[in-house]
Design an enzyme around this catalytic site. Structure first.
Site, PDB file in Angstrom:
ATOM      1  N   HIS A  84       9.226  66.016  62.500  1.00  0.00           N
ATOM      2  CA  HIS A  84      10.425  65.414  61.686  1.00  0.00           C
ATOM      3  C   HIS A  84      10.247  63.897  61.980  1.00  0.00           C
ATOM      4  CE1 HIS A  84      11.898  65.257  65.797  1.00  0.00           C
ATOM      5  NE2 HIS A  84      12.959  64.581  65.476  1.00  0.00           N
ATOM      6  N   HIS A 104      19.582  56.272  71.810  1.00  0.00           N
ATOM      7  CA  HIS A 104      19.904  57.956  72.272  1.00  0.00           C
ATOM      8  C   HIS A 104      19.361  58.088  73.638  1.00  0.00           C
ATOM      9  CE1 HIS A 104      16.252  58.246  69.846  1.00  0.00           C
ATOM     10  NE2 HIS A 104      16.104  59.258  69.992  1.00  0.00           N
TER      11      HIS A 104
END
Length: 308
Positions: free
Chosen positions: A120, A182
């Site tokens: 992804h 993140h």
């Protein structure tokens, strides 16, 4: 000779497909709406090929052999993790080989793949932006030791020169996929916290990639939906502002420890953005940003062309 028509840099997240927004007011809704706007703008640019720079998340590369950079030149397959597309992707093979040769002449010995699996980290941004044939450039942003940010800028500069000098008569878009801030668990086998089956899978996961992925995905899924997950929106905006000013030096000056302090271990994915902007050699002129703790990521987009 090729023409570089611009850069699209954008975040990706497993939860863009696992927890898709039901509307603009939902977590991630603004990001997805603006990504669709960018896709429409790219269609108007009409690129003939796209170079996609992005990471792998232990779906193709493991610590048995961990290359800093991998270029796909022939067959490219989507892994299909977290609901992303699986199966063959169209490849701009002529452009890929021309880039490889010129980048080698510039002093970069890229690893080469005739059959590259991308997850992804490449597929999500590619599918959101365009469907023209691609050249994938996978950058190690997850598995320490990482290529330095300065080296990534140098590679981007070589990539841009190679695209402009390529034996490919067409318009080329650059897409950079990754980040922004993140916080993720350590992926370093030297870390005492990385033990047991997880450490074994990170080193030997190639023996059974699907089994490793199936064991890992529930742990990732469990990280979603938390409205209090750590995202540093202030730093993300600082980063976008630096790219609006074309200032890569201030970002590189952070070093790995400074970057992790502000953007977490997942923030290392901004290396894709550095490569992309160095390649296009133009500042961002349009940006979009939404902090999405439910997706564990600051979701940003930047382009070197106007988006309406």
């Amino acid at each position: 000779m090729s023409e570089v028509v611009g850069l699209v840099a954008m975040s990706h997240s497993p939860f863009a497909t696992l927890l898709p927004a039901g509307g603009r007011s939902w977590p991630g809704g603004r990001f997805l709406a603006d990504a669709a706007r960018v896709g429409r703008a790219v269609k108007r640019l009409a690129p003939d090929a796209v170079v996609v720079v992005g990471p792998d998340h232990f779906h193709a590369n493991f610590y048995d052999v961990m290359p800093p950079f991998v270029l796909g030149v022939e067959e490219v397959l989507g892994f299909g993790d977290f609901g992303s597309r699986s199966g063959p992707l169209p490849v701009a093979t002529e452009l890929a080989w021309s880039l490889r040769d010129q980048i080698a002449d510039a002093g970069f010995d890229l690893s080469l793949s005739y059959s590259l699996t991308v997850d992804h980290g490449v597929v999500q941004s590619y599918d959101m932006v365009t469907d023209v044939p691609l050249v994938p450039l996978v950058v190690n942003t997850a598995a320490p030791p990482l290529p330095s940010m300065g080296r990534c800028v140098e590679l981007g500069e070589a990539l841009g020169k190679a695209i402009r000098g390529a034996d490919f008569d067409g318009r080329v878009l650059v897409v950079a996929s990754g980040g922004l801030s993140h916080w993720l668990p350590s992926n370093d086998p030297r870390d005492p916290a990385v033990q047991g089956e997880r450490r074994e899978a990170m080193i030997h996961g190639r023996k059974d990639v699907r089994e490793f992925a199936a064991a890992r995905e529930p742990r990732v899924r469990a990280m979603g939906r938390n409205p209090n997950a750590q995202v540093n929106a202030k730093w993300d905006q600082w980063f976008l502002d630096r790219l609006r000013e074309g200032d890569l030096t201030s970002i590189v000056a952070l070093g790995n420890h400074g970057l992790e302090a502000h953007a977490g271990t997942g923030g290392h994915e901004i290396r894709s953005w550095l490569i992309g902007q160095a390649a296009v050699a133009e500042p961002l002129v349009w940006t979009s940003y939404e902090p999405v703790p439910e997706w564990i990521t600051g979701m940003g987009i930047g382009t070197t062309f106007e988006v309406t």
